[in-house]
Design an enzyme around this catalytic site. Sequence first.
Site, short mmCIF file in Angstrom:
data_model
loop_
_atom_site.label_atom_id
_atom_site.label_comp_id
_atom_site.label_asym_id
_atom_site.label_seq_id
_atom_site.Cartn_x
_atom_site.Cartn_y
_atom_site.Cartn_z
N THR A 1 -12.77 -19.22 -20.22
CA THR A 1 -12.68 -20.07 -19.03
C THR A 1 -11.26 -20.61 -19.04
O THR A 1 -10.55 -20.53 -20.04
CB THR A 1 -13.67 -21.25 -19.10
OG1 THR A 1 -13.54 -21.87 -20.38
CG2 THR A 1 -15.10 -20.79 -18.90
N GLU B 1 -10.17 -9.78 -0.85
CA GLU B 1 -10.88 -8.84 -1.72
C GLU B 1 -9.96 -7.69 -2.13
O GLU B 1 -9.26 -7.11 -1.29
CB GLU B 1 -12.11 -8.26 -1.01
CG GLU B 1 -13.33 -9.12 -1.28
CD GLU B 1 -14.14 -9.37 -0.05
OE1 GLU B 1 -13.53 -9.73 0.97
OE2 GLU B 1 -15.37 -9.21 -0.12
N ASP C 1 -15.02 -14.04 -26.81
CA ASP C 1 -15.13 -15.06 -25.76
C ASP C 1 -14.48 -16.32 -26.34
O ASP C 1 -15.08 -17.04 -27.13
CB ASP C 1 -16.60 -15.30 -25.41
CG ASP C 1 -16.77 -16.43 -24.40
OD1 ASP C 1 -15.79 -17.17 -24.16
OD2 ASP C 1 -17.89 -16.58 -23.87
N ARG D 1 -11.25 -25.03 -13.04
CA ARG D 1 -12.53 -24.46 -13.47
C ARG D 1 -12.58 -22.99 -13.04
O ARG D 1 -12.50 -22.69 -11.85
CB ARG D 1 -13.63 -25.25 -12.75
CG ARG D 1 -14.98 -25.24 -13.37
CD ARG D 1 -15.74 -26.49 -12.99
NE ARG D 1 -15.31 -27.57 -13.86
CZ ARG D 1 -15.74 -27.74 -15.10
NH1 ARG D 1 -16.65 -26.94 -15.62
NH2 ARG D 1 -15.29 -28.73 -15.84
#
Length: 452
Positions: free
Chosen positions: A238, A47, A211, A247
Site C-alpha cells: 500500500t 483506462e 507484500d 491511500r
Amino acid sequence: MKDLVFDLIEREKVRQKEGLELIPSENYVSKEVLEAMGSVLTNKYSEGYPSFDELTAERSLEERILDTELPNYRYYGGQVNIDKIERLAIERAMRLFRADHANVQPHSGANANEAVYYAWCEPGDKILAMNLAHGGHLTHGAPVTRSAHIWKFIPYGVTAEGDIDYDELERLALEEKPKIILVGYSAFMKIPDFERVAKIGQKIGALLMADMAHVAGLIAGGVHPNPLDFGFHVMTTTTHKTLRGPRGGLILSKGKVSSPLRKPEKTLENIPTLIDRSVFPGTQGGPLEHVIAAKAVAFGEALRPEFREYAAKIVENAKTLAAELKERGFILQGGGTENHLILVNVEASFGLNGKVYEKALDKVGLTLNANALPGDKAAAFRPSGVRLGTPAITTRGMGATEMKQIAEWMEKVAKISQKAASEEELDEFAEEFKPIREEVREMALKFPVPSI
Ligand code: DSN
C-alpha cells in the site's frame, strides 16, 4: 449551506490533532500529497497505461518527462498531462525500490495482491502464505475472501519465539509445490530472511512475492532489506502506511517490460506485463489519477534524504517504546521489535481483553487496535493483544521523551482498565481517564500534524 460532511471533516481534524495515532498502518500525509489527491485529476478517465518506452536523454527524470511526447495505450483521449503524471509516479517508484517496473494503478493493497495472484495462477493453484492468525493478512488467503475461493492457500506460521517458522515453510513448499510463495505480514515485528525464502522458492520454481505494505517506507528509507534485492520477483504494497502517501496500492516487479496490448507468454521474465494486464483490464477499470498524482508526490518525498532520517527514526522510536513498555510489565510478542510495530499480549500482561484496552485508550486520545496473537484462544473481535507502532507519531517529530511518556500513559490506562469487566464498565472510570486525556491533548498539540 455547506454539506454536513465538511463539518465532520473539521471534527476529524480536531481528533487527529488532539490525539496520538499509534495504529502502525496509519500516517499523516503532507499538504502536497493532500492537494494532489483533491485535484481536478479526479475528473479524468484514463483506462490503459502511459507508454513504457525508455527515456534515454541525459537529463533529470522530471525534465525528460515534461519534454517527451510518448505514445500511450489508453482508451480515452485527453491524456497529455495524465500520461506524464502516471509515468512520473512509475519512474519514481522504480527508482525508490530498485524495480524494473511499477504498476501504480491498484486502488488498494488488496487489489494489488489479487492482481498478482490473477497474473500468475490458474484457478485452484496453490499459494503458500502466512496464516492470518499468526500475523499474516486477510488477503493472503483468509477463508472469508474471494481469493480463497479461487486459489488454494497453504498457511505457514510463526514459532513460539515469534519468528517465521522457516522449517515449516520449506517443508510445505517442497511438499505442496505452490505457484507463489508469499512473504509479508501485518502483525509481525521481525525482519524476514528473504534470502532463505528465495532459495526455497528457487528450488521449486515458484513466483516469489513480498507484500511489504507495512514496511515499504522503511525499505524506501534504507532501514529494512528490499526483497527485490534477494531474488524476489514481485513486491506489492500500500502507499499510505510507512510510505506516507495517499491511500492506495502499488506493484513493483523484476523482469522485461513490454506492450500491455499483447498477452505475453506466462514466464517469470514477463511478470511486469502479466501484472499490467491483470490490473487493467483484468481486475480494475479506470485508474484513480488524482491518487496516482498523490502517489507520485509521496514517492518524490520518499526519494529525498530527509526520508531516510524519518525511516530510521520510526524504528528507533519503536525500539524505545518497546523497551519502555517492557519495563512497565507489558509482555511483547517476539520480545520486542525490529521494525515499526509492537504486538502486546495484554491478557498475559494485565489480564486485559484487547478490545477493552483499545476502547480505554480511545478515551484518553491514544489510538491503537486490538489484535489477535498467534494461537489466540480469544474470539477474533475480542483478542488478547493490541498492535501499535510509531510511523505517525514520528511524522509529528516525537522522540525518546515522548515514547517514555506514552508508555507511562499506557500503563496507567491498563491499571484503570483492570477494574472494568467490559467495555461498558469503562464509563464508570471516566474521572480517572480525564486527567490523562488532558495530558495527551497537551502533548499532542505541541507536535502539529502536517497539513492541518
Ligand atoms: N488493515 C491494514 C493494517 O492495519 O495492517 C492491513 O491492510
